[in-house]
Structure formats: C-alpha cells, structure tokens
Design a protein around this motif. Structure first.
Motif, short mmCIF file in Angstrom:
data_model
loop_
_atom_site.label_atom_id
_atom_site.label_comp_id
_atom_site.label_asym_id
_atom_site.label_seq_id
_atom_site.Cartn_x
_atom_site.Cartn_y
_atom_site.Cartn_z
N GLU A 66 0.83 -1.20 0.00
CA GLU A 66 0.00 0.00 0.00
C GLU A 66 0.86 1.25 0.00
N GLY A 67 0.25 2.35 -0.38
CA GLY A 67 0.93 3.65 -0.37
C GLY A 67 0.00 4.68 -0.98
N PHE A 68 0.47 5.93 -1.01
CA PHE A 68 -0.32 7.03 -1.56
C PHE A 68 0.37 7.55 -2.82
N VAL A 69 -0.41 7.65 -3.91
CA VAL A 69 0.14 7.98 -5.21
C VAL A 69 -0.79 8.94 -5.94
N TRP A 70 -0.20 9.95 -6.58
CA TRP A 70 -0.97 10.78 -7.51
C TRP A 70 -1.06 10.02 -8.83
N LEU A 71 -2.28 9.69 -9.25
CA LEU A 71 -2.51 8.95 -10.49
C LEU A 71 -3.21 9.86 -11.50
N ASP A 72 -2.97 9.56 -12.77
CA ASP A 72 -3.60 10.35 -13.83
C ASP A 72 -3.62 9.52 -15.11
N GLY A 73 -4.57 8.58 -15.18
CA GLY A 73 -4.67 7.73 -16.36
C GLY A 73 -4.20 6.32 -16.07
N CYS A 109 -4.25 -0.76 -15.55
CA CYS A 109 -5.19 -0.21 -14.59
C CYS A 109 -5.37 1.26 -14.94
N THR A 110 -6.43 1.89 -14.46
CA THR A 110 -6.66 3.28 -14.84
C THR A 110 -7.37 4.04 -13.73
N ALA A 111 -7.10 5.35 -13.66
CA ALA A 111 -7.74 6.20 -12.66
C ALA A 111 -7.77 7.63 -13.19
N THR A 112 -8.83 8.37 -12.84
CA THR A 112 -8.87 9.78 -13.17
C THR A 112 -7.88 10.52 -12.28
N ALA A 113 -7.51 11.73 -12.69
CA ALA A 113 -6.49 12.48 -11.97
C ALA A 113 -6.89 12.70 -10.52
N GLY A 114 -5.99 12.34 -9.60
CA GLY A 114 -6.26 12.54 -8.18
C GLY A 114 -5.24 11.84 -7.32
N LEU A 126 -4.17 -11.21 -5.71
CA LEU A 126 -4.38 -10.56 -7.01
C LEU A 126 -5.60 -9.63 -6.98
N LEU A 127 -5.68 -8.85 -5.89
CA LEU A 127 -6.72 -7.83 -5.77
C LEU A 127 -6.06 -6.48 -5.55
N TYR A 128 -6.68 -5.42 -6.05
CA TYR A 128 -6.17 -4.07 -5.82
C TYR A 128 -7.33 -3.09 -5.68
N SER A 129 -7.04 -1.95 -5.08
CA SER A 129 -8.06 -0.92 -4.92
C SER A 129 -7.41 0.45 -4.91
N THR A 130 -8.16 1.47 -5.30
CA THR A 130 -7.71 2.86 -5.25
C THR A 130 -8.80 3.69 -4.58
N THR A 131 -8.44 4.40 -3.53
CA THR A 131 -9.38 5.24 -2.80
C THR A 131 -8.93 6.69 -2.92
N PRO A 132 -9.73 7.55 -3.59
CA PRO A 132 -9.33 8.95 -3.70
C PRO A 132 -9.32 9.61 -2.33
N THR A 133 -8.31 10.45 -2.07
CA THR A 133 -8.20 11.10 -0.77
C THR A 133 -7.87 12.58 -0.93
N VAL A 134 -8.48 13.39 -0.07
CA VAL A 134 -8.14 14.80 0.11
C VAL A 134 -7.91 14.97 1.59
N ASN A 167 0.93 19.60 -2.73
CA ASN A 167 2.02 20.24 -3.46
C ASN A 167 2.70 19.16 -4.30
N ALA A 168 2.52 19.23 -5.62
CA ALA A 168 3.05 18.18 -6.49
C ALA A 168 4.57 18.18 -6.53
N THR A 169 5.21 19.29 -6.20
CA THR A 169 6.67 19.36 -6.21
C THR A 169 7.26 18.67 -4.99
N SER A 170 6.74 19.05 -3.81
CA SER A 170 7.26 18.46 -2.57
C SER A 170 6.61 17.12 -2.26
#
Length: 348
Positions: free
Chosen positions: A188-195, A233-238, A249-257, A278-281
């Motif tokens: 697990e981890g936190f990732v900015w995905l876009d497509g 796999c695919t995800a909208t930007a977030g 062989l299971l995966y999930s993506t949970t959008p977070t703010v 902050n996408a830079t830091s």
C-alpha cells in the motif's frame, strides 16, 4: 658437437626452470592452510540476529597465528561467503593485525546480507582468514573454513513500483508501495494517479525495470490483477490510497483529500481544516492557526482513513497528536514514503 651439447643443456635447464615455475604457480593458486580458526567450531549452535539488539556482540572469531618462517607483521583479512558458493565471490568482513575479530549484530547482519543470505531464513555462512605480510614476494596463506548457521533480518519493507501516465511510465522513478512486513504481499501507499498505470516488482538486486514481474488489470476493471497483464489499470487524476496484493491478485484505489482535525484546529473535532497537495514536494501543506491541544490527520473529512500516533511514523487510527503552544503553523503531511507517514509543524 660442442655447440649442440650446449644447446641441449640450455634447453633442459630452461625446461626445468619452467617446470619449477609451474609448480610454484600451482601452490600460489591453492595455498595450503597453515593456521586454524579456533572459534567458532564447526557444529556450533545457530545464531539468530535480532534488530532490537543491533549493538550487542553477535559473533567472535579467533584463530592461531599464521606460520611464517621469520617474525613479521601480519595482516589478517576475514572473508565470508554464502555456504555452497566456494568463495567464488566473497565479502571482506574485517581486517586486523590481531588474531580475533568481533562483529556486532548490526555488522554481522549487514555482512551476511551482502554475502547473499536471505533474511529470516537459517542459512550457512562460510568464514576463512587470509594472512598476508608486507613483503612484496610473499604469498597469502589461508586458514581452514568454518561454517556457522545464521538467521539474519531485514528492516526494509518489500516494495513494488507504480509506473504509469502520472510519471512517464518509468519504473525506476515510479512511486512505491510497501508491504506490512518481510514475506508479506499486502502492498500500500499514496500515489498521484492520472490515467493508466501498472504494478512492477523488483529484480533480484532490488531494481525496478520493465522485464521484471508486473501486474495489470484483468480487463474487468473490478479490482482484479493479472500477472503480466496487457491491460493497464486506470484512474482519473487525483491523489489515491493504493492497495495491491500480489498473492490474492486484488487491488483498490481510494481517492483522498487530506486535512487536519482536532481541538487544536479551527474546525475542532467535527470539521477538518483542508490542506493542499504540493506536487513538487509531494506533501499536503497549509498554514493553520492552532491552539495548544490535540489533533490528527484524516482524509475526506471523515474518520474512515485517519493517522496519528508516533509523529515520526504515524499509523492508521493512531493516538492523538498534540501541539504545545498556540500560533500559526505551516503544516506539512508527507505520505510519499509508503507506511512511513510523517508530518511537521513549523511556527510562522
């Protein structure tokens, strides 16, 4: 006739010298053991190395002095290799002018790991001593070989990479997910995905590249992985909490703010004060007016995903955090290191 005899004699002498040199070369290649390792002895009890005792002595090796004809200063190199490799490759684990060496738990674990022992498995480690002198024409001599059984450890969590459209499909620089422990596959981890994106495992040296084992969607886009799958796999930007299990062989993506919440924050325990990504830091940041008191971090202004506990390594549903003095603080929440989530408060 005399010239012929001289030529024949020179040939014989030259051949004899060449043969002597061959014999010397053979001795250099396989020098006999001229001194013995005294401890540990073959058949000694296995050694289990423990991370909590890193500074404790783990193993002492002692040996008799090497037998040289003339008194001379001797350097002893302690060489180790994984049992069964016959020292084809070895690790120099210490050098001394004494006839003993002691490794701490941390030192022995690092050396054995470099020699190729697998963490948390009991395996053999071969030890030998090489003796040399400062004389240019002196050849090294070796001790006998002693084998000890070791169970090493690793404090590094196993990881997989998440390359994709969000970072140019480059596995070496892709964000990582980490499992909960060695031998576990619950990444697990936190990732900015876009497509589109995929999951890539490391090779034997820990490097992430295409050609390693990878996983994609099975085509149903229902959270099922398939090894070496052709479908991304695919995800909208977030910004997502990404979980992937390479065994089930299971995966999930949970959008977070993310935001900060608690008695020390403007919204109290009912409403999160929003932070900005902050996408830079790769941190969630914001200047927040705080009072002395307790707080936590949570996603989506809800308690389903929240972090607290140890400020240096927060955990889900951890205990409340606290700030001692009121004031304006730059709040930085760093979720970029999987399972090693941290924050900082900097007075403004």
């Amino acid at each position: 006739m005399k010239n012929t005899f001289k030529l024949l004699l020179a040939t014989v002498l030259f051949s004899g010298l060449w043969s002597c040199e061959d014999e010397q070369d053979l001795m250099i290649l396989t020098p006999p053991a001229s001194f013995q390792i005294l401890t540990p002895q073959a058949g000694s009890a296995p050694i289990e190395l423990t991370p909590g005792l890193q500074n404790n002595p783990a193993l002492t090796v002692t040996w008799a002095a090497a037998d040289y004809d003339n008194p001379t200063a001797i350097t002893y190199d302690v060489e180790i290799a994984k049992t069964g490799t016959e020292f084809e490759t070895f690790i120099l684990a210490g050098s001394t002018s004494n006839t003993n060496i002691t490794w701490s738990v941390l030192e022995l674990n690092a050396a054995a790991g470099a020699a190729g022992l697998t963490p948390f498995e009991e395996e053999g480690l071969d030890i030998r001593i090489k003796a040399t002198t400062g004389t240019l024409d002196a050849q090294p001599v070796y001790s006998n070989v002693v084998t000890v059984l070791l169970k090493t450890y690793s404090t590094d969590l196993p990881k997989i990479a998440v390359p994709g459209n969000h970072q140019g499909w480059n596995p070496p620089t892709a964000p990582r997910l980490a499992s909960s422990g060695f031998g576990e596959t619950d990444y697990e981890g936190f990732v900015w995905l876009d497509g589109g994106y995929k999951f890539v495992g490391p090779d034997g040296s820990g490097n992430f590249n295409w050609g390693n084992t990878d996983w994609g969607d099975d085509g149903s886009f229902s959270g099922v992985l398939v090894e070496t799958g052709e479908t991304d796999c695919t995800a909208t930007a977030g910004y997502y909490r990404v979980q992937a299990n390479t065994t089930t062989l299971l995966y999930s993506t949970t959008p977070t703010v993310w935001g900060i919440v608690g008695a020390a924050t403007p919204g109290g325990w009912d409403n999160s004060t929003a932070l900005t990504y902050n996408a830079t830091s790769k941190k969630w940041e914001g200047v927040v007016t705080m009072t002395a008191g307790e707080f936590k971090f949570r996603a989506n202004n809800a308690w389903t995903i929240n972090l607290g506990g140890d400020p240096a390594e927060m955990t889900y549903d951890g205990s409340n955090l606290s700030v001692d003095a009121a004031g304006d603080y730059l709040v930085e929440l760093d979720l970029s290191n999987p399972r090693e989530y941290t924050y900082t408060l900097t007075a403004q």
